[in-house]
Design a protein around this motif. Structure first.
Motif, PDB file in Angstrom:
ATOM      1  N   UNK A  23       0.836  -1.192   0.000  1.00 37.09           N
ATOM      2  CA  UNK A  23       0.000   0.000   0.000  1.00 37.09           C
ATOM      3  C   UNK A  23       0.872   1.244   0.000  1.00 37.09           C
ATOM      4  N   UNK A  24       0.442   2.249  -0.734  1.00 40.96           N
ATOM      5  CA  UNK A  24       1.181   3.505  -0.815  1.00 40.96           C
ATOM      6  C   UNK A  24       1.223   4.192   0.545  1.00 40.96           C
ATOM      7  N   UNK A  25       2.399   4.656   0.937  1.00 44.97           N
ATOM      8  CA  UNK A  25       2.589   5.375   2.206  1.00 44.97           C
ATOM      9  C   UNK A  25       3.487   6.584   1.980  1.00 44.97           C
ATOM     10  N   UNK A  26       3.314   7.592   2.797  1.00 44.14           N
ATOM     11  CA  UNK A  26       4.200   8.749   2.767  1.00 44.14           C
ATOM     12  C   UNK A  26       5.225   8.563   3.877  1.00 44.14           C
ATOM     13  N   UNK A  27       6.520   8.627   3.558  1.00 45.19           N
ATOM     14  CA  UNK A  27       7.540   8.327   4.557  1.00 45.19           C
ATOM     15  C   UNK A  27       7.493   9.207   5.794  1.00 45.19           C
ATOM     16  N   UNK A  28       7.066  10.457   5.662  1.00 50.13           N
ATOM     17  CA  UNK A  28       7.066  11.353   6.812  1.00 50.13           C
ATOM     18  C   UNK A  28       5.878  11.176   7.734  1.00 50.13           C
ATOM     19  N   UNK A  29       4.697  10.930   7.158  1.00 48.38           N
ATOM     20  CA  UNK A  29       3.480  10.899   7.961  1.00 48.38           C
ATOM     21  C   UNK A  29       2.881   9.501   8.099  1.00 48.38           C
ATOM     22  N   UNK A  30       3.231   8.594   7.208  1.00 51.90           N
ATOM     23  CA  UNK A  30       2.606   7.277   7.214  1.00 51.90           C
ATOM     24  C   UNK A  30       1.301   7.246   6.448  1.00 51.90           C
ATOM     25  N   UNK A  31       0.821   8.429   6.030  1.00 48.05           N
ATOM     26  CA  UNK A  31      -0.400   8.490   5.229  1.00 48.05           C
ATOM     27  C   UNK A  31      -0.034   8.368   3.752  1.00 48.05           C
ATOM     28  N   UNK A  32      -0.955   7.884   2.975  1.00 50.50           N
ATOM     29  CA  UNK A  32      -0.705   7.713   1.545  1.00 50.50           C
ATOM     30  C   UNK A  32      -0.599   9.066   0.854  1.00 50.50           C
ATOM     31  N   UNK A  33       0.437   9.243   0.017  1.00 45.22           N
ATOM     32  CA  UNK A  33       0.523  10.479  -0.754  1.00 45.22           C
ATOM     33  C   UNK A  33      -0.296  10.345  -2.036  1.00 45.22           C
ATOM     34  N   UNK A  34      -0.301   9.194  -2.635  1.00 43.85           N
ATOM     35  CA  UNK A  34      -1.207   8.824  -3.716  1.00 43.85           C
ATOM     36  C   UNK A  34      -1.781   7.481  -3.280  1.00 43.85           C
ATOM     37  N   UNK A  83       6.736   4.700  -0.986  1.00 50.02           N
ATOM     38  CA  UNK A  83       7.085   4.428   0.412  1.00 50.02           C
ATOM     39  C   UNK A  83       6.271   3.254   0.937  1.00 50.02           C
ATOM     40  N   UNK A  84       6.286   2.179   0.167  1.00 47.06           N
ATOM     41  CA  UNK A  84       5.464   1.013   0.472  1.00 47.06           C
ATOM     42  C   UNK A  84       5.900   0.380   1.783  1.00 47.06           C
ATOM     43  N   UNK A  85       4.899   0.110   2.589  1.00 49.05           N
ATOM     44  CA  UNK A  85       5.106  -0.548   3.870  1.00 49.05           C
ATOM     45  C   UNK A  85       4.795  -2.030   3.687  1.00 49.05           C
TER      46      UNK A  85
END
Length: 95
Positions: A23-34, A83-85
């Motif tokens: 799943x798409x993740x944003x490295x800084x927040x953990x929320x998906x950027x797309x 930033x896939x987790x």
């Protein structure tokens, strides 16, 4: 993990091989950027990285197309870009 073997999945019959990458993740927040599920599909003469829209999984975005069998490069790009987790061990393909 999503099931690409069901007929309702948009990438079920895509290419010769399809793999859920995470799943798409944003490295800084953990929320998906797309936001969305990220998939790699090998189409014999090209490799595609796709993102499924979480609001409607029938909407599929081709995020990157690579000429030839460049599955490993595609996976590396997707892991960094989205930033896939990943929970499971990273899958690599034999050269």
């Amino acid at each position: 993990m999503p099931d690409a073997t069901t007929a309702s999945h948009p990438l079920a019959d895509a290419g010769r091989e399809s793999r859920f990458l995470g799943l798409s993740r944003h490295p800084g927040t953990g929320h998906a950027k797309r936001p969305g599920e990220i998939w790699m599909v090998f189409h014999d003469d090209w490799t595609g990285i796709y993102r499924l829209d979480p609001r409607d999984r029938r909407t599929v975005f081709l995020e990157r197309a690579l000429n030839g069998d460049r599955r490993n490069e595609g996976i590396d790009w997707a892991l960094e870009t989205f930033a896939i987790d990943r929970v499971e061990e990273r899958v690599r393909f034999a050269a």
